[in-house]
Write an enzyme that holds these catalytic residues in place. Sequence first.
Site, short mmCIF file in Angstrom:
data_model
loop_
_atom_site.label_atom_id
_atom_site.label_comp_id
_atom_site.label_asym_id
_atom_site.label_seq_id
_atom_site.Cartn_x
_atom_site.Cartn_y
_atom_site.Cartn_z
N ARG A 86 0.85 -1.18 0.00
CA ARG A 86 0.00 0.00 0.00
C ARG A 86 0.89 1.23 0.00
O ARG A 86 1.71 1.41 0.90
CB ARG A 86 -0.90 -0.02 1.24
CG ARG A 86 -1.74 1.22 1.37
CD ARG A 86 -2.73 1.17 2.54
NE ARG A 86 -3.37 2.46 2.63
CZ ARG A 86 -3.33 3.26 3.70
NH1 ARG A 86 -2.74 2.86 4.81
NH2 ARG A 86 -3.90 4.43 3.67
N HIS A 130 -3.00 10.87 0.81
CA HIS A 130 -2.49 10.66 2.16
C HIS A 130 -1.86 11.98 2.61
O HIS A 130 -0.67 12.08 2.87
CB HIS A 130 -1.48 9.50 2.16
CG HIS A 130 -1.20 8.92 3.52
ND1 HIS A 130 -1.31 7.57 3.80
CD2 HIS A 130 -0.79 9.49 4.67
CE1 HIS A 130 -0.98 7.34 5.06
NE2 HIS A 130 -0.65 8.50 5.62
N GLU A 175 -7.45 8.28 6.26
CA GLU A 175 -7.71 8.94 7.54
C GLU A 175 -8.18 10.38 7.38
O GLU A 175 -7.50 11.32 7.83
CB GLU A 175 -6.46 8.89 8.42
CG GLU A 175 -5.94 7.48 8.67
CD GLU A 175 -4.74 7.43 9.60
OE1 GLU A 175 -4.22 8.50 9.97
OE2 GLU A 175 -4.33 6.32 9.97
N ASN A 304 -7.61 1.54 9.98
CA ASN A 304 -6.31 1.75 10.64
C ASN A 304 -6.54 1.76 12.13
O ASN A 304 -7.36 2.54 12.63
CB ASN A 304 -5.69 3.08 10.22
CG ASN A 304 -5.27 3.09 8.76
OD1 ASN A 304 -5.37 2.09 8.06
ND2 ASN A 304 -4.78 4.23 8.30
N TYR A 306 -4.49 1.62 16.02
CA TYR A 306 -3.23 1.67 16.76
C TYR A 306 -3.39 1.44 18.26
O TYR A 306 -2.58 0.78 18.88
CB TYR A 306 -2.52 3.01 16.51
CG TYR A 306 -1.94 3.08 15.11
CD1 TYR A 306 -0.66 2.60 14.85
CD2 TYR A 306 -2.68 3.58 14.06
CE1 TYR A 306 -0.14 2.63 13.57
CE2 TYR A 306 -2.16 3.61 12.77
CZ TYR A 306 -0.89 3.13 12.54
OH TYR A 306 -0.37 3.15 11.27
N GLU A 380 -3.59 -0.34 8.14
CA GLU A 380 -2.42 0.09 8.93
C GLU A 380 -2.56 -0.45 10.34
O GLU A 380 -3.62 -0.37 10.96
CB GLU A 380 -2.34 1.62 9.06
CG GLU A 380 -1.78 2.32 7.88
CD GLU A 380 -1.69 3.83 8.10
OE1 GLU A 380 -1.47 4.27 9.26
OE2 GLU A 380 -1.86 4.55 7.12
O1 IFM Z 1 2.39 7.58 10.16
C1 IFM Z 1 1.02 7.57 10.31
C2 IFM Z 1 0.33 7.38 8.96
O2 IFM Z 1 0.72 8.35 8.05
C3 IFM Z 1 -1.16 7.46 9.13
N1 IFM Z 1 -1.62 6.58 10.17
C4 IFM Z 1 -0.93 6.59 11.43
C5 IFM Z 1 0.57 6.46 11.22
C6 IFM Z 1 1.29 6.48 12.58
O3 IFM Z 1 1.03 7.67 13.26
#
Ligand code: IFM
Length: 482
Positions: A86, A130, A175, A304, A306, A380
């Site tokens: 990606r 992006h 995002e 995505n 985290y 992600e």
């Molecule tokens: O680095 C970023 C990415 O560009 C978008 N999603 C989160 C990642 C980590 O912060």
Amino acid sequence: MSTSGSSITNHTRPFPPGFLWGTATASYQIEGAATADGRGPSIWDTFSHRPGAVWNGDTGDVACDHYHRMSQDLDLLGELGVGAYRFSVAWPRVQPTGQGPANQRGLDFYRRLVDGLRDRNIEPTLTLYHWDLPQPLEDAGGWCVRDTAERFAEYVDIVARALGDDVERWITLNEPWCSSWLGYGTGRHAPGLHDIGKAAAANHHLLLAHGMAIPILRSAVPSAKVGITLNLGDHRPGSKHELDVAAAQRADGNLNRLFLEPVFRGRYPEDMLAHYATSKPGFSVIQDGDLKIISQPLDFLGVNYYFPSTVVDESRATEARLAGYFVAPNEQFPDLRVRSLETPGRDKTAMDWEIEASGLTALLVRIRDEYTTLPIYVTENGAAFDDYVDPNGRVLDNNRVAYLQEHISAVHDAIDAGVNVQGYFVWSLLDNFEWAFGYSRRFGIVWVDFPTGERLPKESFHWYRDTIHSNSVEYATSVGSG
Ligand code: IFM
């Protein structure tokens, strides 16, 4: 194995045949070559050169110099054995001012990339936006004005016609929450404004741009699989108190529902429209028919994930402290009257993000239950840690291996629960420009020595290669008196 009364058992969890393993990057974070071959300036070029905006004054001028080292990076992807890669296309490489004819040299770069992926049997997964908006479009109002969505549609048409013969999977936006709320609301990201009303308008125009891009992609690339990537979270209230429950609802409304509801239900959530009713221009920019454009059918959703988040109402910070939490101001949502809680004892990444993989499972199950049964790709997931090259010339990032193992296992949990997850992309292939944190945060499974540009696969690279190869994840359970 047995230690002090407890036993640890390793399990192998196979993924369905054809599960897509990948890794992800983004143009401004890795390419460098900021003025090469006719590329124009983006909002991130401007922002990163503004004193004090980015840690250490770092910029993406050179980044990982991927623009000149592309074949080396393609070889790394080949060695890793991913099924998909990606990447994002930089709008200002393709249209240096954000409108007008295509810059062929910019398109040629992505053609070489796509060909290099196909040569290695890696499926390109192309993100159209992006975050690197051409600066002239920002000067004309950026995402706060409708015209930017129209310009985006033109740009998408150019890219789709140039690369459509070899790219099947298209992601319109990465995002959009960050582009709108961090870019125009908190000012942590480019263009660095602090205006909630503009952030809300940007939220809408970004989604409109997404919707406008869909028919263009479908007409230029009839076989296209089209999706959007959202950064979503699992927001928990810090207690059962009604104020904390309402605070979690507001955080969820801003991060998740302001995007999921228009895309999948063709409406904005009422509570959020009410919350932002006095922020101008805010959602007053919505025009008749917009929600229909935004909610056109998709082929997949990119997620995505985290970290999880626990919040309380700002009036209840003291009670939360007394209950043993560390209470932090919530920088994500400055207007929502919420405070973030840190769970004592929970591990964190170098971003200060709490690690809890079960939040990913909960999120995926919720999306299936409330919004869509479309295929989901985790586009992600990954972690920054304070990596270093040891005296033997290795980067033993076992903490990242553990993070990836737990989160991939959490994806497996979701599949076991019947969620249609079809792929997983590690963020990121390379250490890179981590936005406002510059080069101070390393997310890569490949170490990059920024002064020389040299690459060094980390332990996590080798671990991920083996995981891909076996199409399964190992995880350990511990049972016993401990
Ligand atoms: O680095 C970023 C990415 O560009 C978008 N999603 C989160 C990642 C980590 O912060």
